[in-house]
Design an enzyme around this catalytic site. Structure first.
Site, short mmCIF file in Angstrom:
data_model
loop_
_atom_site.label_atom_id
_atom_site.label_comp_id
_atom_site.label_asym_id
_atom_site.label_seq_id
_atom_site.Cartn_x
_atom_site.Cartn_y
_atom_site.Cartn_z
N ARG A 80 3.34 29.97 11.99
CA ARG A 80 3.73 29.79 13.05
C ARG A 80 4.20 30.86 12.92
O ARG A 80 5.78 31.27 12.82
CB ARG A 80 4.42 28.14 12.88
CG ARG A 80 5.21 28.62 14.12
CD ARG A 80 6.15 27.65 15.11
NE ARG A 80 6.11 27.53 16.22
CZ ARG A 80 7.28 27.22 16.13
NH1 ARG A 80 8.36 27.01 15.26
NH2 ARG A 80 7.94 27.57 17.06
N HIS A 115 9.11 32.69 22.31
CA HIS A 115 10.82 32.49 21.40
C HIS A 115 11.38 32.69 21.86
O HIS A 115 12.34 34.50 20.72
CB HIS A 115 10.08 32.37 20.24
CG HIS A 115 10.83 32.26 18.79
ND1 HIS A 115 10.13 31.23 17.97
CD2 HIS A 115 12.67 31.79 18.03
CE1 HIS A 115 10.93 30.58 17.28
NE2 HIS A 115 12.83 31.05 17.31
N GLU A 170 11.98 25.77 21.81
CA GLU A 170 13.05 25.17 22.09
C GLU A 170 14.36 25.29 23.54
O GLU A 170 14.87 26.43 24.01
CB GLU A 170 14.62 25.57 21.37
CG GLU A 170 13.95 25.70 19.60
CD GLU A 170 15.31 25.23 18.30
OE1 GLU A 170 15.62 26.79 18.71
OE2 GLU A 170 14.38 25.13 17.13
N ASN A 179 11.75 20.68 16.85
CA ASN A 179 12.27 21.76 15.85
C ASN A 179 13.38 20.08 15.13
O ASN A 179 14.13 20.43 16.38
CB ASN A 179 13.06 22.50 15.64
CG ASN A 179 11.59 24.13 16.67
OD1 ASN A 179 11.04 23.87 15.97
ND2 ASN A 179 11.85 25.47 17.21
N TYR A 206 16.81 19.80 12.35
CA TYR A 206 18.24 20.07 11.40
C TYR A 206 18.95 19.20 11.55
O TYR A 206 19.24 19.44 10.53
CB TYR A 206 18.80 21.89 12.22
CG TYR A 206 18.12 23.08 12.20
CD1 TYR A 206 16.95 23.63 10.67
CD2 TYR A 206 17.06 22.96 13.10
CE1 TYR A 206 16.09 24.86 11.17
CE2 TYR A 206 16.03 24.07 13.52
CZ TYR A 206 15.33 25.55 11.77
OH TYR A 206 14.52 25.99 12.67
N GLU A 232 9.80 23.08 12.73
CA GLU A 232 10.82 24.31 12.62
C GLU A 232 11.18 22.63 11.71
O GLU A 232 11.76 21.81 12.06
CB GLU A 232 11.66 24.77 13.54
CG GLU A 232 11.27 26.25 13.38
CD GLU A 232 12.31 26.98 14.13
OE1 GLU A 232 12.83 26.64 14.64
OE2 GLU A 232 11.78 27.36 15.46
#
Ligand code: IFM
Length: 467
Positions: A100, A144, A189, A315, A317, A369
């Site tokens: 990616r 991005h 995002e 994504n 985290y 991610e």
């Protein structure tokens, strides 16, 4: 002392650490599961002014005093623009079946409208073709965060015209290489662009205005929906979707105030994006909270935003925890935190996936991610990043758990292939499974990369189908 722990005392520390890792095997996943690594253009490419590239908002933002922790910028970054071939050798060596990466809009269309830059288009086309030669599927992100500065001068994402410029950009990329790209994500995002870039002003373009941020989020979503429609009109065979950063939102205590805030923050982070994309409306509680700051929405916008997609990129985290008095701090519960100060909370990924599965009619999900920044030490050609290896394993185990409970997850991508420019944190935070020595641009596989390669080797005869 039992014979068992007597043995443990004599074991090599690395072996003891390995015994703390969850047992996961590639064979537990479907044969066509997507396994990848991820990067983005501004964070790795450098060559900020080469071969006709235009300026992006991040090129400019980095020059603001105090904007970037180590006063660095993306001028050189990982020099990937020059080193792309050897970097793709590393990608191939890892045994992943997907890579990616993002396209820099100002590299391919320097002012965001008008003339296209042939060298920029050639660069990405070479990457796509090389990946395909290596049997690795290209997963492309169009935005991005590095908007052409020329568009920012005209209002950027606050200006509705940018929506149409973005659709043209998507069409141009798709026309040129869409036949070879496995998957296109419109935006990465949008919450970050809207809130960090336009409400808090800590990311480019550095605006602090809540009403601007709300309008930006609406335009990002609208441009996503219209771009998907435009690419479908070009008979796209590429999987089309969007990438969101989401997390479960937990109240710090069970007090009414904390719970009410957690609900609103969930609205601002999760439902503000998921509801329009998958239900065609904004959440009422967030609209009420915005009051006069709510975005201008034209007739048909909500319908266009909810254009069906082929996948949702996620994504993940950490979880988010909120307290009405702002007193909660990551780490206060005793859970470990990464170098970003983010709590390591893999079970939050399972929780989030199950919740999304329950609340929405989800398309197939890709974890686009997942990874952590840790204090890496390069010593004698090695980086023993046990914490990162553990992080990745725990998150793969967490998504397997969600899959067992019925969530349709099709892939997992580590953030990031290599250390890179971590936005406002500059080069101080390292997320890579490959270490980059910035002074020499030497790449060194960390232990986490060796682990990922071994994990993928368990059976790498199968290749992914795109989603
Ligand atoms: O580095 C970023 C990436 O660009 C977007 N998602 C989060 C990563 C870590 O902060």
């Amino acid at each position: 002392m039992t014979p068992d722990n007597a043995q443990e005392l004599h074991a090599h520390p690395a072996e003891v650490m390995k015994s703390q890792l969850p047992m996961i095997k590639r064979q537990q996943f479907p044969d066509d599961f997507v396994w990848g690594v991820a990067t983005s253009a501004f964070q790795i490419e450098g060559a900020a002014k080469e071969d006709g590239k235009g300026q992006s908002i991040w090129d400019l933002f980095c020059r603001n005093t105090g904007a970037i922790a180590d006063a660095s910028n993306g001028d050189i970054a990982c020099d990937h623009y020059a080193r792309w071939e050897s970097d793709l050798d590393i990608v191939s060596d890892l045994g992943v079946n997907a890579y990616r990466f993002s396209i820099s809009w100002p590299r391919v269309r320097p002012t965001g409208s008008g003339a296209w830059n042939a060298s920029g288009l050639d660069f990405y086309e070479r990457i796509v073709d090389r990946l395909l030669q290596r049997n690795i599927k290209p997963y492309v992100t169009l935005n991005h965060w590095d908007l052409p500065q020329a568009l920012q001068t005209q209002g950027g994402w606050v200006n509705r015209d940018t929506v149409h410029r973005f659709v043209e950009y998507a069409e141009g990329i798709h026309r040129r290489m869409g036949d070879r790209i496995a998957s296109i994500a419109t935006h990465n995002e949008p919450w970050v662009i809207a809130v960090l870039g336009h409400e808090k002003g800590v990311f480019a373009p550095g605006i602090a205005n809540r009403s601007a941020a709300a309008q930006v989020s609406h335009h990002l979503l609208l441009s996503h929906g219209l771009a998907v429609q435009a690419l479908r009109a070009q008979n796209s065979q590429t999987a089309l979707g969007i990438v969101l950063n989401l997390s479960p939102m937990h109240p710090a205590t069970s007090s009414d105030a904390d719970r009410a805030l957690a609900l609103l923050e969930d609205g601002r982070l999760v439902r503000w994006y998921m509801d329009p994309l998958f239900k065609g409306s904004y959440p009422q509680d967030v609209l009420e909270d915005l009051g006069a700051d709510m975005p201008v929405v034209h007739a048909q916008d909500m319908k266009n935003i909810a254009t069906p997609v082929d996948f949702l990129g996620l994504n993940y985290y950490t979880r988010s925890v909120v307290s009405a008095d702002g007193s909660w701090k990551a780490g206060s519960t005793g859970l470990p935190v990464t170098e970003m100060g983010w709590e390591i909370y893999p079970q939050g990924l399972t929780e989030l996936l199950l919740r999304l599965h329950k609340d929405y009619a989800l398309p197939p999900v890709l974890i686009t991610e997942s990874g952590g920044a840790f204090r890496d030490v390069l010593e004698a050609g090695s980086v023993h990043d046990f914490e990162r290896t553990q992080y990745v394993q725990q998150h793969i185990a967490a998504l397997a758990d969600a899959m067992r409970q019925g969530v349709d997850v099709r892939g997992y991508m580590v953030w990031s292939l290599m250390d890179n420019f971590e936005w406002a944190s500059g080069y101080e935070k390292r997320f890579g499974i490959v270490h980059v020595e910035y002074a020499t641009q030497v790449r060194t596989l960390k232990d986490s990369a060796h682990w990922y390669r071994d994990f993928l080797k368990q059976d790498n005869t199968q290749r992914a189908t795109a989603c």
